[in-house]
Design a protein around this motif. Sequence first.
Motif, short mmCIF file in Angstrom:
data_model
loop_
_atom_site.label_atom_id
_atom_site.label_comp_id
_atom_site.label_asym_id
_atom_site.label_seq_id
_atom_site.Cartn_x
_atom_site.Cartn_y
_atom_site.Cartn_z
N LEU A 1 -45.61 53.79 -15.50
CA LEU A 1 -45.10 52.56 -14.91
C LEU A 1 -43.68 52.25 -15.39
O LEU A 1 -42.83 51.81 -14.60
CB LEU A 1 -46.04 51.40 -15.21
CG LEU A 1 -47.39 51.45 -14.51
CD1 LEU A 1 -48.30 50.35 -15.03
CD2 LEU A 1 -47.22 51.35 -13.01
N ILE A 2 -43.42 52.48 -16.66
CA ILE A 2 -42.07 52.25 -17.19
C ILE A 2 -41.07 53.20 -16.54
O ILE A 2 -39.96 52.81 -16.20
CB ILE A 2 -42.06 52.37 -18.72
CG1 ILE A 2 -42.83 51.19 -19.33
CG2 ILE A 2 -40.63 52.42 -19.27
CD1 ILE A 2 -43.09 51.31 -20.81
N ALA A 3 -41.46 54.46 -16.36
CA ALA A 3 -40.58 55.43 -15.72
C ALA A 3 -40.27 55.03 -14.28
O ALA A 3 -39.12 55.11 -13.83
CB ALA A 3 -41.21 56.82 -15.76
N ILE A 4 -41.28 54.61 -13.55
CA ILE A 4 -41.07 54.17 -12.17
C ILE A 4 -40.18 52.93 -12.13
O ILE A 4 -39.23 52.86 -11.34
CB ILE A 4 -42.43 53.90 -11.47
CG1 ILE A 4 -43.17 55.22 -11.27
CG2 ILE A 4 -42.23 53.17 -10.15
CD1 ILE A 4 -44.62 55.05 -10.85
N TYR A 5 -40.45 51.98 -12.99
CA TYR A 5 -39.62 50.78 -13.06
C TYR A 5 -38.16 51.13 -13.38
O TYR A 5 -37.24 50.62 -12.76
CB TYR A 5 -40.17 49.81 -14.11
CG TYR A 5 -39.27 48.63 -14.35
CD1 TYR A 5 -39.23 47.58 -13.44
CD2 TYR A 5 -38.45 48.56 -15.48
CE1 TYR A 5 -38.39 46.50 -13.65
CE2 TYR A 5 -37.62 47.48 -15.70
CZ TYR A 5 -37.59 46.45 -14.78
OH TYR A 5 -36.75 45.38 -14.99
N GLY A 6 -37.98 52.03 -14.34
CA GLY A 6 -36.63 52.45 -14.72
C GLY A 6 -35.88 53.07 -13.56
O GLY A 6 -34.68 52.85 -13.38
N ARG A 7 -36.57 53.87 -12.74
CA ARG A 7 -35.92 54.50 -11.60
C ARG A 7 -35.59 53.46 -10.52
O ARG A 7 -34.55 53.52 -9.88
CB ARG A 7 -36.82 55.60 -11.02
CG ARG A 7 -36.18 56.44 -9.95
CD ARG A 7 -35.01 57.25 -10.47
NE ARG A 7 -33.77 56.61 -10.07
CZ ARG A 7 -32.59 56.84 -10.59
NH1 ARG A 7 -32.43 57.71 -11.55
NH2 ARG A 7 -31.53 56.23 -10.17
N VAL A 8 -36.48 52.49 -10.33
CA VAL A 8 -36.25 51.46 -9.31
C VAL A 8 -35.05 50.58 -9.65
O VAL A 8 -34.25 50.25 -8.78
CB VAL A 8 -37.53 50.60 -9.11
CG1 VAL A 8 -37.26 49.37 -8.27
CG2 VAL A 8 -38.63 51.44 -8.48
N VAL A 9 -34.90 50.23 -10.91
CA VAL A 9 -33.80 49.34 -11.30
C VAL A 9 -32.53 50.09 -11.69
O VAL A 9 -31.51 49.46 -11.98
CB VAL A 9 -34.21 48.38 -12.45
CG1 VAL A 9 -35.38 47.51 -12.01
CG2 VAL A 9 -34.52 49.13 -13.72
N ALA A 10 -32.57 51.42 -11.65
CA ALA A 10 -31.39 52.22 -12.03
C ALA A 10 -30.24 51.95 -11.06
O ALA A 10 -30.45 51.69 -9.87
CB ALA A 10 -31.75 53.70 -12.03
N THR A 11 -29.04 52.03 -11.59
CA THR A 11 -27.86 51.79 -10.77
C THR A 11 -27.10 53.07 -10.45
O THR A 11 -26.13 53.03 -9.69
CB THR A 11 -26.91 50.80 -11.47
OG1 THR A 11 -26.56 51.35 -12.75
CG2 THR A 11 -27.60 49.45 -11.66
N GLN A 12 -27.50 54.20 -11.02
CA GLN A 12 -26.81 55.47 -10.77
C GLN A 12 -27.80 56.49 -10.21
O GLN A 12 -28.99 56.46 -10.51
CB GLN A 12 -26.20 56.01 -12.05
CG GLN A 12 -25.10 55.11 -12.60
CD GLN A 12 -24.52 55.66 -13.88
OE1 GLN A 12 -25.09 56.54 -14.50
NE2 GLN A 12 -23.38 55.13 -14.29
N LYS A 13 -27.26 57.40 -9.40
CA LYS A 13 -28.06 58.47 -8.82
C LYS A 13 -28.40 59.52 -9.88
O LYS A 13 -27.68 59.67 -10.86
CB LYS A 13 -27.30 59.15 -7.69
CG LYS A 13 -27.06 58.28 -6.49
CD LYS A 13 -26.31 59.07 -5.44
CE LYS A 13 -26.01 58.19 -4.23
NZ LYS A 13 -25.30 58.92 -3.18
N ILE A 14 -29.46 60.25 -9.63
CA ILE A 14 -29.83 61.37 -10.48
C ILE A 14 -29.10 62.60 -9.98
O ILE A 14 -29.05 62.85 -8.77
CB ILE A 14 -31.36 61.62 -10.46
CG1 ILE A 14 -32.09 60.41 -11.02
CG2 ILE A 14 -31.71 62.87 -11.22
CD1 ILE A 14 -33.59 60.52 -10.92
N GLY A 15 -28.54 63.37 -10.88
CA GLY A 15 -27.88 64.63 -10.48
C GLY A 15 -26.53 64.78 -11.14
O GLY A 15 -26.09 63.96 -11.93
N ALA A 16 -25.88 65.86 -10.78
CA ALA A 16 -24.59 66.17 -11.39
C ALA A 16 -23.45 65.43 -10.75
O ALA A 16 -23.43 64.97 -9.69
CB ALA A 16 -24.33 67.66 -11.29
#
Length: 69
Positions: free
Chosen positions: A54-69
């Motif tokens: 749940l913390i990982a999902i929450y972290g991804r939802v509120v993230a402000t930057q894309k994943i990747g290079a």
Amino acid sequence: MDEAKALVQSKTFWGAVVALGGAALAFGHYTLTPADAAQAVDLLSGIAGAVGCLIAIYGRVVATQKIGA
């Protein structure tokens, strides 16, 4: 044993938590059987995994930057 994992992913950690809880219960004159302790470790491990998810999902939802290079 080259891989590392978080402390809360360790059954040894949760076993120690249950053992400490069992010792605390002994002060109150309650008993914790080995079967109850094993079941408690499994339950706590499952809860810790779910909370981590749940913390990982929450972290991804509120993230402000894309994943990747």
